[in-house]
Design an enzyme around this catalytic site. Structure first.
Site, PDB file in Angstrom:
ATOM      1  N   SER A 138      31.772  41.005  42.232  1.00  0.00           N
ATOM      2  CA  SER A 138      32.508  41.387  41.223  1.00  0.00           C
ATOM      3  C   SER A 138      32.033  42.918  40.852  1.00  0.00           C
ATOM      4  O   SER A 138      31.076  43.520  41.129  1.00  0.00           O
ATOM      5  CB  SER A 138      32.092  40.542  39.966  1.00  0.00           C
ATOM      6  OG  SER A 138      32.342  41.004  38.583  1.00  0.00           O
ATOM      7  N   TYR A 151      27.577  35.606  33.269  1.00  0.00           N
ATOM      8  CA  TYR A 151      28.563  35.793  34.725  1.00  0.00           C
ATOM      9  C   TYR A 151      27.835  37.071  35.356  1.00  0.00           C
ATOM     10  O   TYR A 151      27.740  37.000  36.490  1.00  0.00           O
ATOM     11  CB  TYR A 151      29.841  35.965  34.301  1.00  0.00           C
ATOM     12  CG  TYR A 151      30.881  36.493  35.446  1.00  0.00           C
ATOM     13  CD1 TYR A 151      31.484  35.247  36.107  1.00  0.00           C
ATOM     14  CD2 TYR A 151      31.285  37.575  35.829  1.00  0.00           C
ATOM     15  CE1 TYR A 151      32.007  35.457  36.986  1.00  0.00           C
ATOM     16  CE2 TYR A 151      32.273  37.738  36.600  1.00  0.00           C
ATOM     17  CZ  TYR A 151      32.736  36.607  37.374  1.00  0.00           C
ATOM     18  OH  TYR A 151      33.635  36.761  38.658  1.00  0.00           O
TER      19      TYR A 151
HETATM   20  N1  LIG Z   1      39.670  36.454  38.571  1.00  0.00           N
HETATM   21  C1  LIG Z   1      39.003  37.856  38.377  1.00  0.00           C
HETATM   22  O1  LIG Z   1      39.047  38.813  37.650  1.00  0.00           O
HETATM   23  C2  LIG Z   1      37.526  38.131  39.283  1.00  0.00           C
HETATM   24  C3  LIG Z   1      36.963  39.307  39.110  1.00  0.00           C
HETATM   25  C4  LIG Z   1      36.021  39.460  40.263  1.00  0.00           C
HETATM   26  C5  LIG Z   1      35.375  38.288  40.907  1.00  0.00           C
HETATM   27  N2  LIG Z   1      36.051  36.910  40.728  1.00  0.00           N
HETATM   28  C6  LIG Z   1      35.403  35.954  41.378  1.00  0.00           C
HETATM   29  O2  LIG Z   1      36.492  35.643  42.565  1.00  0.00           O
HETATM   30  C7  LIG Z   1      36.314  34.222  42.788  1.00  0.00           C
HETATM   31  C8  LIG Z   1      37.454  33.380  42.463  1.00  0.00           C
HETATM   32  O3  LIG Z   1      37.645  33.441  41.312  1.00  0.00           O
HETATM   33  P1  LIG Z   1      39.392  33.532  40.810  1.00  0.00           P
HETATM   34  O4  LIG Z   1      39.644  34.595  40.152  1.00  0.00           O
HETATM   35  O5  LIG Z   1      40.495  33.155  42.131  1.00  0.00           O
HETATM   36  O6  LIG Z   1      39.292  31.995  39.904  1.00  0.00           O
HETATM   37  P2  LIG Z   1      40.406  30.680  39.991  1.00  0.00           P
HETATM   38  O7  LIG Z   1      39.668  30.065  38.742  1.00  0.00           O
HETATM   39  O8  LIG Z   1      41.835  31.068  40.130  1.00  0.00           O
HETATM   40  O9  LIG Z   1      39.816  30.065  41.426  1.00  0.00           O
HETATM   41  C9  LIG Z   1      38.457  29.515  41.471  1.00  0.00           C
HETATM   42  C10 LIG Z   1      38.565  28.195  42.296  1.00  0.00           C
HETATM   43  O10 LIG Z   1      37.226  27.847  42.466  1.00  0.00           O
HETATM   44  C11 LIG Z   1      37.320  26.254  42.259  1.00  0.00           C
HETATM   45  N3  LIG Z   1      35.770  26.089  41.954  1.00  0.00           N
HETATM   46  C12 LIG Z   1      35.254  26.314  40.575  1.00  0.00           C
HETATM   47  N4  LIG Z   1      33.885  25.789  40.782  1.00  0.00           N
HETATM   48  C13 LIG Z   1      33.743  24.981  42.180  1.00  0.00           C
HETATM   49  C14 LIG Z   1      32.914  24.175  42.579  1.00  0.00           C
HETATM   50  N5  LIG Z   1      31.669  24.018  41.732  1.00  0.00           N
HETATM   51  N6  LIG Z   1      32.770  24.113  44.043  1.00  0.00           N
HETATM   52  C15 LIG Z   1      34.155  24.339  44.497  1.00  0.00           C
HETATM   53  N7  LIG Z   1      35.043  25.004  43.910  1.00  0.00           N
HETATM   54  C16 LIG Z   1      35.009  25.404  42.675  1.00  0.00           C
HETATM   55  C17 LIG Z   1      38.257  26.106  41.257  1.00  0.00           C
HETATM   56  O11 LIG Z   1      38.588  24.751  41.401  1.00  0.00           O
HETATM   57  C18 LIG Z   1      39.069  27.159  41.581  1.00  0.00           C
HETATM   58  O12 LIG Z   1      40.402  26.578  42.383  1.00  0.00           O
HETATM   59  C19 LIG Z   1      35.074  33.714  41.853  1.00  0.00           C
HETATM   60  O13 LIG Z   1      33.814  33.742  42.364  1.00  0.00           O
HETATM   61  C20 LIG Z   1      35.172  34.752  40.820  1.00  0.00           C
HETATM   62  O14 LIG Z   1      34.123  34.974  39.994  1.00  0.00           O
HETATM   63  C21 LIG Z   1      37.201  36.957  40.097  1.00  0.00           C
END
Ligand SMILES: NC(=O)c1ccc[n+]([C@@H]2O[C@H](COP(=O)([O-])OP(=O)(O)OC[C@H]3O[C@@H](n4cnc5c(N)ncnc54)[C@H](O)[C@@H]3O)[C@@H](O)[C@H]2O)c1
Length: 254
Positions: A138, A151
């Site tokens: 991130s 986080y």
């Molecule tokens: N969206 C943002 O702004 C952002 C920014 C930086 C980093 N991220 C990171 O990107 C990654 C994906 O996030 P996103 O934004 O696509 O979120 P999202 O919530 O759209 O998707 C995350 C997916 O991970 C799955 N998940 C959650 N816990 C789990 C577990 N214990 N085992 C297996 N699957 C699990 C969820 O069911 C979901 O389908 C994460 O690591 C998040 O921290 C997101």
């Protein structure tokens, strides 16, 4: 560099992981997609071109991760890349974080990423085929953000595991890198804003507008843009290892 074009992606039912699954499939890879929400995963990806398997898997369960990795190896005909992307967000502060929140966020974001990275490393090293692991960190690997205490600490840990694993696995031809996105238009952020709105923080639309204004490029990131960075690190950046690739619209450049 592995010639194998199988990829295992966690968190593939939504957001960045879903975009990555679709992008790898479009580019001719055989995708084993995993998520804790097996029903949503199947609904969105089962039977799609290039999707070899949809695997229900909780990354916080190390045995489940080992089993899913083995299933992915079999279903894809051999993994050349693993994308350790699944994660959760919980808002809290250094004074307010509860023991239960700390356990939950470290179990999923830190331990879950380690379990995925470790299972990938063991498989790729034993197979002697090289390969690549991409983790999802991130912008909070570089900067602090108030209200994101738990986080942010997990994303700092992901950046650090990327560096050390990269050095340990380099002699085996296995590269380890991480993407570091700023705010991405996904369900994760919608949920954060919906919760803040329900707690009296204004409208969700106003929060998105405020968020977009934070980024020098004047907008937030699309899941596809992060997927492109993941694909680059996994398949094209053949001399990059230990890299933390920012997809943050310039947020942390200043
Ligand atoms: N969206 C943002 O702004 C952002 C920014 C930086 C980093 N991220 C990171 O990107 C990654 C994906 O996030 P996103 O934004 O696509 O979120 P999202 O919530 O759209 O998707 C995350 C997916 O991970 C799955 N998940 C959650 N816990 C789990 C577990 N214990 N085992 C297996 N699957 C699990 C969820 O069911 C979901 O389908 C994460 O690591 C998040 O921290 C997101």
């Amino acid at each position: 560099m592995s010639d194998n074009k199988g990829v295992f992606i966690t968190g593939a039912a939504s957001g960045i992981g879903l975009a990555a699954a679709r992008l790898f499939a479009e580019r001719g890879w055989s995708v084993a997609a995993a998520d804790i929400d097996g029903a949503l995963l199947r609904e969105r990806l089962h039977g799609q071109p290039g999707i070899a398997a949809t695997l229900q898997c909780d990354i916080a369960d190390s045995e489940a991760v080992e089993a899913a990795m083995a299933a992915a190896e079999a279903a894809t005909g051999g993994l050349g890349a693993v994308v350790a992307n699944a994660g959760i967000h919980i808002r809290n502060s250094v004074c307010g974080i509860t023991d239960a929140e700390l356990d939950r966020i470290t179990d999923i974001n830190i331990k879950g990423s380690v379990y995925t990275l470790r299972a990938a490393a063991r498989l790729l090293v034993a197979a002697r085929r090289g390969g690549a692991v991409v983790l999802t960190a991130s912008d909070q690997a570089f900067i602090g953000k108030p209200g994101n205490f738990g986080y942010g600490l997990t994303k700092g840990a992901i950046a650090q595991m990327t560096r050390t694993a990269a050095l340990e696995l380099a002699p085996h031809g296995v590269r380890v890198n991480a993407v570091c996105p700023g705010t991405v238009d996904t369900a994760m952020v919608d949920k954060i804003f919906e919760n803040a709105s329900a707690a009296g923080g204004g409208s969700v639309d106003a929060m998105w507008a405020e968020e977009r204004a934070l980024f020098p490029l004047g907008r937030t990131c699309t899941p596809r843009e992060v997927a492109q960075a993941i694909y680059f690190l996994a398949a094209e950046a053949t001399f990059s290892t230990g890299a933390l690739l920012k997809t943050d619209g310039g947020l942390t450049a200043g």
